[in-house]
Design a protein around this motif. Structure first.
Motif, mmCIF file in Angstrom:
data_model
loop_
_atom_site.group_PDB
_atom_site.id
_atom_site.type_symbol
_atom_site.label_atom_id
_atom_site.label_comp_id
_atom_site.label_asym_id
_atom_site.label_seq_id
_atom_site.Cartn_x
_atom_site.Cartn_y
_atom_site.Cartn_z
ATOM 1 N N UNK A 217 0.835 -1.208 0.000
ATOM 2 C CA UNK A 217 0.000 0.000 0.000
ATOM 3 C C UNK A 217 0.867 1.255 0.000
ATOM 4 N N UNK A 218 1.848 1.296 0.890
ATOM 5 C CA UNK A 218 2.706 2.488 1.006
ATOM 6 C C UNK A 218 3.516 2.711 -0.259
ATOM 7 N N UNK A 219 4.068 1.622 -0.821
ATOM 8 C CA UNK A 219 4.848 1.768 -2.054
ATOM 9 C C UNK A 219 3.984 2.266 -3.209
ATOM 10 N N UNK A 220 2.734 1.828 -3.256
ATOM 11 C CA UNK A 220 1.818 2.282 -4.310
ATOM 12 C C UNK A 220 1.425 3.747 -4.113
ATOM 13 N N UNK A 221 1.127 4.110 -2.868
ATOM 14 C CA UNK A 221 0.703 5.487 -2.570
ATOM 15 C C UNK A 221 1.825 6.475 -2.851
ATOM 16 N N UNK A 222 3.058 6.106 -2.530
ATOM 17 C CA UNK A 222 4.198 7.005 -2.756
ATOM 18 C C UNK A 222 4.450 7.279 -4.238
ATOM 19 N N UNK A 223 3.940 6.407 -5.096
ATOM 20 C CA UNK A 223 4.102 6.598 -6.545
ATOM 21 C C UNK A 223 3.060 7.554 -7.124
ATOM 22 N N UNK A 224 2.029 7.869 -6.336
ATOM 23 C CA UNK A 224 0.986 8.792 -6.805
ATOM 24 C C UNK A 224 1.565 10.198 -6.892
ATOM 25 N N UNK A 225 1.379 10.852 -8.012
ATOM 26 C CA UNK A 225 1.958 12.176 -8.244
ATOM 27 C C UNK A 225 1.245 13.261 -7.436
ATOM 28 N N UNK A 226 -0.063 13.233 -7.413
ATOM 29 C CA UNK A 226 -0.843 14.273 -6.743
ATOM 30 C C UNK A 226 -0.786 14.103 -5.219
ATOM 31 N N UNK A 227 -0.405 15.173 -4.509
ATOM 32 C CA UNK A 227 -0.348 15.125 -3.046
ATOM 33 C C UNK A 227 -1.741 14.959 -2.443
ATOM 34 N N UNK A 228 -2.753 15.545 -3.122
ATOM 35 C CA UNK A 228 -4.133 15.426 -2.662
ATOM 36 C C UNK A 228 -4.597 13.979 -2.724
ATOM 37 N N UNK A 229 -4.256 13.291 -3.831
ATOM 38 C CA UNK A 229 -4.641 11.883 -3.989
ATOM 39 C C UNK A 229 -3.877 10.995 -3.007
ATOM 40 N N UNK A 230 -2.598 11.347 -2.748
ATOM 41 C CA UNK A 230 -1.815 10.586 -1.767
ATOM 42 C C UNK A 230 -2.447 10.695 -0.384
ATOM 43 N N UNK A 231 -2.836 11.919 -0.022
ATOM 44 C CA UNK A 231 -3.457 12.135 1.284
ATOM 45 C C UNK A 231 -4.783 11.375 1.391
#
Length: 306
Positions: A217-231
């Motif tokens: 989960x963390x490795x996938x989330x860290x690849x998300x470009x948008x900070x809003x989508x990561x949050x």
């Protein structure tokens, strides 16, 4: 004195009558919050059509597990605060012990199931509905209860052959297995081996499932470009992650602390954390951290007022 025990003495947290009255009030409040909070979670999820996703299905079963866990321990604990003769029948003690084992292991595997759900939702979102079908969700919940039942049976049956003295004091507020074995008169080496090996196998299995899920989960989330989508992605896991950290940290401290620590921090305090406080904190953390649950609570309260 070697006659098989028909009842045990639970020494509890303290022998001071004034402190017992205070503790009775404190744990009564904790138990009320636990029952009320978890029952509200179950009712809201089962009645609100907006909370039909697998995540909330698992959360409702976690709440049911917490109700069982707390109810297995706290009511008898409260009674013992009020009575002078703090005895418990042998059969009642064994039943309580088996239910504690069942609830504890069901809880950690339920948390693993919830971690897997977050893994599928974040790492495989396009296949989420297919992978986490209603049938799969029921099987996962059933598996968590099955693992709890298996763990309980594995450790309960050998205790039936343990020799206890006629007068046996248990230095605890409940019939948890470790203090029960410590109070035995006969040999308990085999029982302790069963307990240690099963705890390592079941505990490490659940922990690895949870850990692997969150690494993905963390490795996938860290690849998300948008900070809003990561949050947004992290916010769906934050409540569950807080509970996992609380539970495993307490368990780790309990089973890895040096013997010198026990002189300053009694084992009962660790038991209170993972068996009484965690079931109370679960609904509080989920209701405060989860916007959907808060909205559903608002809708339910609105209907009640109308």
């Amino acid at each position: 004195n070697q006659t098989s025990a028909s009842e045990f003495i639970l020494l509890g947290l303290t022998g001071d009558p004034h402190l017992q009255s205070l503790l009775f009030f404190v744990f009564s409040v904790i138990y009320f919050i636990t029952l009320f909070g978890n029952m509200v979670i179950v009712i809201v999820i089962s009645t609100d059509p907006h909370l039909l996703s697998p995540m909330y299905f698992f959360l409702s079963h976690l709440a049911l597990t917490d109700i069982c866990y707390a109810t297995t321990i706290v009511p008898y604990m409260l009674v013992n605060f009020l009575v002078k003769q703090k005895t418990i029948d042998f059969s009642a003690c064994i039943i309580q012990m088996s239910l504690i084992l069942l609830s504890a292991v069901t809880e950690i595997f339920m948390l693993s199931v919830m971690a897997y759900d977050r893994y599928v939702a974040i790492c495989k979102p396009l296949h989420y509905q297919e992978v986490m079908s209603r049938r799969v969700c029921i099987h996962l919940v059933g598996s968590a209860w099955t693992m709890g039942a298996l763990y309980s049976i594995i450790n309960t049956l050998p205790v039936l052959n343990v020799q206890f003295c006629k007068y046996t004091e248990i230095k605890h507020f409940s019939c948890e297995l470790p203090p029960l074995l410590t109070a035995a008169c006969g040999r308990t080496l085999l029982n302790k081996l069963f307990l240690l090996s099963s705890a390592v196998i079941f505990g490490s299995s659940s922990f690895l499932l949870t850990l692997i899920s969150y690494i993905c989960v963390i490795s996938t989330v860290l690849k998300i470009q948008s900070s809003k989508e990561r949050h947004k992605a992290f916010s769906t896991c934050s409540s569950h992650l807080i509970i996992v950290v609380l539970l495993y940290t307490t368990a780790l401290l309990e089973y890895t602390k040096p013997s010198s620590v026990s002189a300053f921090i009694p084992d009962q305090l660790f038991s209170i954390q993972y068996s009484i406080l965690t079931p109370m904190l679960n609904p509080i953390i989920y209701s405060l951290k989860n916007k959907d649950v808060k909205r559903a609570l608002g809708r339910m309260l609105g209907k009640i007022q109308v």
